[in-house]
Design a protein around this motif. Structure first.
Motif, PDB file in Angstrom:
ATOM      1  N   LEU A  92       0.799  -1.227   0.000  1.00 48.06           N
ATOM      2  CA  LEU A  92       0.000   0.000   0.000  1.00 48.06           C
ATOM      3  C   LEU A  92       0.841   1.291   0.000  1.00 48.06           C
TER       4      LEU A  92
ATOM      5  N   TRP B 114      -4.506   0.076  -4.975  1.00 47.77           N
ATOM      6  CA  TRP B 114      -4.264   1.044  -3.893  1.00 47.77           C
ATOM      7  C   TRP B 114      -5.598   1.512  -3.304  1.00 47.77           C
TER       8      TRP B 114
ATOM      9  N   LEU C 200      -8.642   0.157   4.802  1.00 54.96           N
ATOM     10  CA  LEU C 200      -7.948   0.583   6.026  1.00 54.96           C
ATOM     11  C   LEU C 200      -8.543   1.876   6.578  1.00 54.96           C
TER      12      LEU C 200
ATOM     13  N   LEU D 148      -9.857   2.434  10.388  1.00 49.23           N
ATOM     14  CA  LEU D 148      -9.015   3.244  11.281  1.00 49.23           C
ATOM     15  C   LEU D 148      -9.554   4.664  11.478  1.00 49.23           C
TER      16      LEU D 148
ATOM     17  N   PHE E 284       0.725  -1.954   6.918  1.00 49.00           N
ATOM     18  CA  PHE E 284       0.128  -1.667   8.221  1.00 49.00           C
ATOM     19  C   PHE E 284       1.148  -1.906   9.332  1.00 49.00           C
TER      20      PHE E 284
ATOM     21  N   GLY F 242       4.404   0.271   8.717  1.00 50.94           N
ATOM     22  CA  GLY F 242       4.100   1.702   8.886  1.00 50.94           C
ATOM     23  C   GLY F 242       3.780   2.026  10.331  1.00 50.94           C
TER      24      GLY F 242
ATOM     25  N   THR G   4       5.847   4.874  15.269  1.00 47.04           N
ATOM     26  CA  THR G   4       5.375   5.094  16.637  1.00 47.04           C
ATOM     27  C   THR G   4       6.518   4.891  17.629  1.00 47.04           C
TER      28      THR G   4
ATOM     29  N   MET H  74       9.228  12.000  12.284  1.00 48.48           N
ATOM     30  CA  MET H  74       9.865  10.685  12.139  1.00 48.48           C
ATOM     31  C   MET H  74      10.236  10.342  10.692  1.00 48.48           C
TER      32      MET H  74
ATOM     33  N   VAL I 257       7.201  10.457   2.285  1.00 50.40           N
ATOM     34  CA  VAL I 257       7.303   9.383   1.286  1.00 50.40           C
ATOM     35  C   VAL I 257       7.023  10.072  -0.054  1.00 50.40           C
TER      36      VAL I 257
ATOM     37  N   HIS J 217       3.747  15.916  10.313  1.00 48.15           N
ATOM     38  CA  HIS J 217       4.505  14.647  10.340  1.00 48.15           C
ATOM     39  C   HIS J 217       3.753  13.488   9.695  1.00 48.15           C
ATOM     40  N   PHE J 218       2.446  13.647   9.450  1.00 51.20           N
ATOM     41  CA  PHE J 218       1.685  12.563   8.827  1.00 51.20           C
ATOM     42  C   PHE J 218       1.626  12.694   7.301  1.00 51.20           C
ATOM     43  N   GLY J 219       2.305  13.673   6.716  1.00 47.08           N
ATOM     44  CA  GLY J 219       2.237  13.848   5.267  1.00 47.08           C
ATOM     45  C   GLY J 219       0.982  14.613   4.893  1.00 47.08           C
TER      46      GLY J 219
ATOM     47  N   ARG K 131      -2.470  10.639   0.033  1.00 49.38           N
ATOM     48  CA  ARG K 131      -1.623   9.584   0.602  1.00 49.38           C
ATOM     49  C   ARG K 131      -1.295   9.856   2.066  1.00 49.38           C
TER      50      ARG K 131
ATOM     51  N   CYS L 140      -1.014   9.768   5.998  1.00 50.61           N
ATOM     52  CA  CYS L 140      -0.936   8.543   6.797  1.00 50.61           C
ATOM     53  C   CYS L 140      -2.323   8.008   7.126  1.00 50.61           C
TER      54      CYS L 140
ATOM     55  N   LEU M  63      -4.848   5.932  14.993  1.00 43.58           N
ATOM     56  CA  LEU M  63      -4.254   4.932  15.889  1.00 43.58           C
ATOM     57  C   LEU M  63      -2.940   5.484  16.469  1.00 43.58           C
TER      58      LEU M  63
ATOM     59  N   MET N 242       0.489   7.949  20.790  1.00 46.19           N
ATOM     60  CA  MET N 242       1.406   9.026  21.210  1.00 46.19           C
ATOM     61  C   MET N 242       0.843   9.759  22.429  1.00 46.19           C
TER      62      MET N 242
HETATM   63  C1  HEM Z   1       3.493   8.644  14.621  1.00 45.82           C
HETATM   64  C2  HEM Z   1       3.310   7.673  13.827  1.00 45.82           C
HETATM   65  C3  HEM Z   1       3.249   7.782  12.333  1.00 45.82           C
HETATM   66  C4  HEM Z   1       3.822   8.695  11.478  1.00 45.82           C
HETATM   67  C5  HEM Z   1       4.669   9.899  11.830  1.00 45.82           C
HETATM   68  C6  HEM Z   1       3.474   8.303  10.133  1.00 45.82           C
HETATM   69  C7  HEM Z   1       3.860   9.003   9.000  1.00 45.82           C
HETATM   70  C8  HEM Z   1       3.456   8.670   7.725  1.00 45.82           C
HETATM   71  C9  HEM Z   1       3.807   9.422   6.538  1.00 45.82           C
HETATM   72  C10 HEM Z   1       4.663  10.664   6.498  1.00 45.82           C
HETATM   73  C11 HEM Z   1       3.231   8.792   5.483  1.00 45.82           C
HETATM   74  C12 HEM Z   1       3.325   9.219   4.011  1.00 45.82           C
HETATM   75  C13 HEM Z   1       2.298  10.283   3.735  1.00 45.82           C
HETATM   76  C14 HEM Z   1       2.408  10.902   2.355  1.00 45.82           C
HETATM   77  O1  HEM Z   1       2.703  10.195   1.402  1.00 45.82           O
HETATM   78  O2  HEM Z   1       2.213  12.125   2.222  1.00 45.82           O
HETATM   79  C15 HEM Z   1       2.516   7.643   5.990  1.00 45.82           C
HETATM   80  C16 HEM Z   1       1.808   6.764   5.215  1.00 45.82           C
HETATM   81  C17 HEM Z   1       1.269   5.600   5.710  1.00 45.82           C
HETATM   82  N1  HEM Z   1       1.170   5.225   7.021  1.00 45.82           N
HETATM   83 FE1  HEM Z   1       1.834   6.244   8.624  1.00 45.82          FE
HETATM   84  N2  HEM Z   1       2.721   7.172  10.197  1.00 45.82           N
HETATM   85  C18 HEM Z   1       2.551   6.821  11.513  1.00 45.82           C
HETATM   86  C19 HEM Z   1       1.824   5.754  12.005  1.00 45.82           C
HETATM   87  C20 HEM Z   1       1.182   4.817  11.254  1.00 45.82           C
HETATM   88  C21 HEM Z   1       0.411   3.710  11.763  1.00 45.82           C
HETATM   89  C22 HEM Z   1       0.151   3.427  13.251  1.00 45.82           C
HETATM   90  C23 HEM Z   1      -0.001   2.986  10.682  1.00 45.82           C
HETATM   91  C24 HEM Z   1      -0.834   1.744  10.616  1.00 45.82           C
HETATM   92  C25 HEM Z   1      -1.714   1.421  11.460  1.00 45.82           C
HETATM   93  C26 HEM Z   1       0.487   3.664   9.494  1.00 45.82           C
HETATM   94  C27 HEM Z   1       0.281   3.238   8.206  1.00 45.82           C
HETATM   95  C28 HEM Z   1       0.579   3.981   7.074  1.00 45.82           C
HETATM   96  C29 HEM Z   1       0.275   3.541   5.727  1.00 45.82           C
HETATM   97  C30 HEM Z   1      -0.373   2.219   5.330  1.00 45.82           C
HETATM   98  C31 HEM Z   1       0.695   4.568   4.871  1.00 45.82           C
HETATM   99  C32 HEM Z   1       0.593   4.592   3.345  1.00 45.82           C
HETATM  100  C33 HEM Z   1      -0.628   5.384   2.912  1.00 45.82           C
HETATM  101  C34 HEM Z   1      -0.754   5.503   1.410  1.00 45.82           C
HETATM  102  O3  HEM Z   1       0.243   5.471   0.690  1.00 45.82           O
HETATM  103  O4  HEM Z   1      -1.897   5.626   0.947  1.00 45.82           O
HETATM  104  N3  HEM Z   1       1.199   4.772   9.880  1.00 45.82           N
HETATM  105  N4  HEM Z   1       2.655   7.586   7.349  1.00 45.82           N
END
Ligand code: HEM
Length: 536
Positions: free
Chosen positions: A114, A123, A130, A134, A290, A293, A298, A357, A362, A429-431, A435, A437, A442, A447
């Motif tokens: 994913l 995708w 998801l 979530l 999942f 990521g 975390t 982080m 990405v 930080h989550f983007g 896309r 996060c 969760l 946190m």
């Molecule tokens: C503090 C914790 C987390 C941070 C900082 C974080 C950060 C990110 C970032 C920066 C991206 C890319 C966003 C973008 O492309 O613009 C991302 C994507 C993603 N994250 Fe997280 N994440 C965290 C926790 C989690 C958790 C707990 C999960 C699963 C339960 C998760 C699953 C994913 C998945 C599957 C993607 C891909 C989404 C996509 O491409 O459609 N992440 N995350």
């Protein structure tokens, strides 16, 4: 024979070819500005092999909130201004929702993982599934397991404080694994955890920029025979490990369903209701995205939180005062306390600001030409959201490289008076965009729970050097390289704040036993015994 015409023709062909080649790597005037290019290569030789976020941030100061780099003919656009993140990644969502093609990633995941999947039907199917699982509301159902695991983390940190690196990692993995697969990992020595991290280490090594030949830039390299191309074996080995791990989870859930022993895990729903159809590769890729990521990110936050708290006794004193007034020492904090704890909130926000982080996010890939601020962003551009640059901009923050939680007490986004806050938020930080996060709800619960718990339970101090008896100062800039950056191992002294706090942690751990038991049916006898013995 008169050779003159042939010489002229050949000369012209050579001249045209050279002229064309000279244009390769050159930045067209309509592109965002950036460092000077060299013919053919563009900026290839100056592309940072490590800590790209630092170089990107330095270039952003020089060339602005949107600059470009040329890798041969392929443009890279780096955004370090929240207004431009909004303009390009959010408002033009569909044009930048793709990921760049990566031959290496495809060799491992068949394009169905994913996080790195192209903007495709696969995708969409996995993301929608998801996203529904979530939501904020859905994540409240996972709170009991999150809180139980967080209590075990407090217990681990109290009883084996030198093991806090593996223990924070265990926490993050165990929460993600329980929610997804319905089976937890009670010990940082759990065999499944070892297997998972062995695979992750090789996987992250493979994806490290510069660690492998540039197969996407020079596609002919793909055809090098396997005996001279070690990466081919490495890809096959990582793929084998992922098959073994992730198919193992599927089989485990299938058995549970067949035996009427469902415990509510997400994967049981995926299998029983065919939410991803029968596509085993897609199921595997979604499990991987999942778990991978959810674990690394975390746990990196938790390590950064401990590092920053250890470096800042003042912040701890203020937070202790606040949490003692609101929560006291007779109970542990709950999620609903967070609203009444503005200083604890400020600490969490400041950790996420100073150390996002995934510092350059990405990468996204542009599938429709866009014009932003008069600059053309062509199809095929790779877009990086330079989170670190956004969160360390001296125009927005006073002393951006210092850990100062109070900045979030005096301003909503921690910015200095008069700073332009257009597009700014506290979840950089989550983007961003389509896309963004998918696990953010969760992750937020994890946190928040741990920030409050750590501050409620412990004093963090630099450890004493046994030779000199003096404290060993921690270095808040000592971070590893990679897509996700982690503090390098450091020493600190973690102690419960009082015997009352310590006694309550033990009591709560025993009270959490029935919650854990639901997710321990498939553990090995040794692990089950370890789990039952914890705190008893
Ligand atoms: C503090 C914790 C987390 C941070 C900082 C974080 C950060 C990110 C970032 C920066 C991206 C890319 C966003 C973008 O492309 O613009 C991302 C994507 C993603 N994250 Fe997280 N994440 C965290 C926790 C989690 C958790 C707990 C999960 C699963 C339960 C998760 C699953 C994913 C998945 C599957 C993607 C891909 C989404 C996509 O491409 O459609 N992440 N995350």
């Amino acid at each position: 024979m008169d050779l003159v015409p042939i010489t002229i023709v050949l000369g012209s062909i050579v001249a045209i070819t050279v002229m064309r080649l000279m244009r390769i790597g050159k930045r067209p005037p309509s592109f965002p500005p950036g460092p000077p290019t060299t013919p053919v290569l563009g900026n290839l030789l100056m592309f940072p092999r490590e800590n790209a976020y630092l170089k990107f941030t330095q270039w952003a100061r020089e060339f602005g909130g949107m600059f470009s780099l040329m890798m041969f003919d392929n443009p890279i656009v780096v955004i370090s201004d929240p207004r431009l993140v909004k303009e390009l990644i959010e408002k033009k969502g569909g044009s930048v929702a793709d990921r760049p093609h990566s031959h290496l990633i495809n060799m491992v995941t068949e394009g169905k993982y994913l996080t790195f999947a192209r903007y495709s039907n696969d995708w969409r199917t996995a993301r929608t599934m998801l996203q529904k699982a979530l939501t904020k509301e859905a994540c409240l159902e996972y709170l009991p397991i999150m809180q139980a695991e967080a209590i075990q983390l407090l217990f681990n940190m109290m009883t084996t404080p030198d093991n806090f690196f593996p223990d924070t990692t265990r926490f993050a993995y165990s929460v993600a694994a329980t929610v997804l697969t319905g089976t937890r990992a009670p010990s940082s020595e759990s065999p499944i955890l070892k297997k998972f991290f062995h695979m992750i280490e090789e996987w992250s090594g493979l994806l490290e920029p510069g660690s492998q030949p540039p197969l996407d830039l020079i596609p002919v390299l793909k055809y090098i025979p396997a005996r001279w191309a070690k990466w081919k074996d490495l890809c096959a080995d990582i793929r084998r490990q992922q098959y073994e791990l992730y198919d193992g989870f599927v089989t485990m859930c299938e058995k549970r369903i067949a035996n009427n022993l469902r415990n509510g895990s997400l994967l049981e729903g995926v299998i029983a209701d065919q939410k991803l159809g029968n596509d085993r590769v897609l199921i595997r890729g979604t499990i991987g995205a999942f778990l991978e990521g959810g674990t690394d990110t975390t746990s990196l936050f938790l390590k950064s939180l401990i590092l920053m708290l250890t470096s800042s006794p003042d912040a701890q004193t203020k937070a202790h005062k606040e949490i003692d007034a609101v929560v006291g020492s007779d109970r542990l904090p709950t999620l609903s306390d967070f609203n009444d704890l503005p200083y604890c909130q400020a600490i969490m926000k400041e950790v996420l600001r100073i150390r996002p982080m995934v510092p350059i996010g990405v990468p996204h890939n542009v599938t429709k030409e866009e014009v932003i601020d008069g600059y053309v962003i062509p199809v095929g551009s790779t877009v990086f959201m330079n989170q670190f640059g956004i969160l360390h901009d001296p125009e927005a923050y006073d002393d951006p490289d210092l850990f100062i939680p109070d900045r979030f007490i005096t301003s909503q986004f921690g910015t200095k008076p008069g700073a332009n806050v257009e597009g700014r938020g506290n979840e950089t930080h989550f983007g961003a965009g389509r896309r963004v996060c998918v696990g953010m709800n969760l992750a937020n619960n994890a946190m928040i729970t741990n920030t409050m718990n750590f501050l409620w339970a412990f004093d963090f101090k630099p450890a004493n050097d046994p030779a000199t008896g003096r404290p060993i100062p921690v270095d808040i800039n000592n971070y590893s390289e990679g897509i996700a950056t982690s503090p390098r191992p450091f020493k600190c002294d973690i102690r419960p704040r009082s015997p009352t706090h310590a006694a309550l942690i033990r009591k709560e751990l025993l009270a959490a036993r029935p919650i854990f038991e639901r997710y321990e049916h498939e553990l090995s006898p040794e692990e089950a015994q370890y789990a039952v013995g914890l705190g008893a």
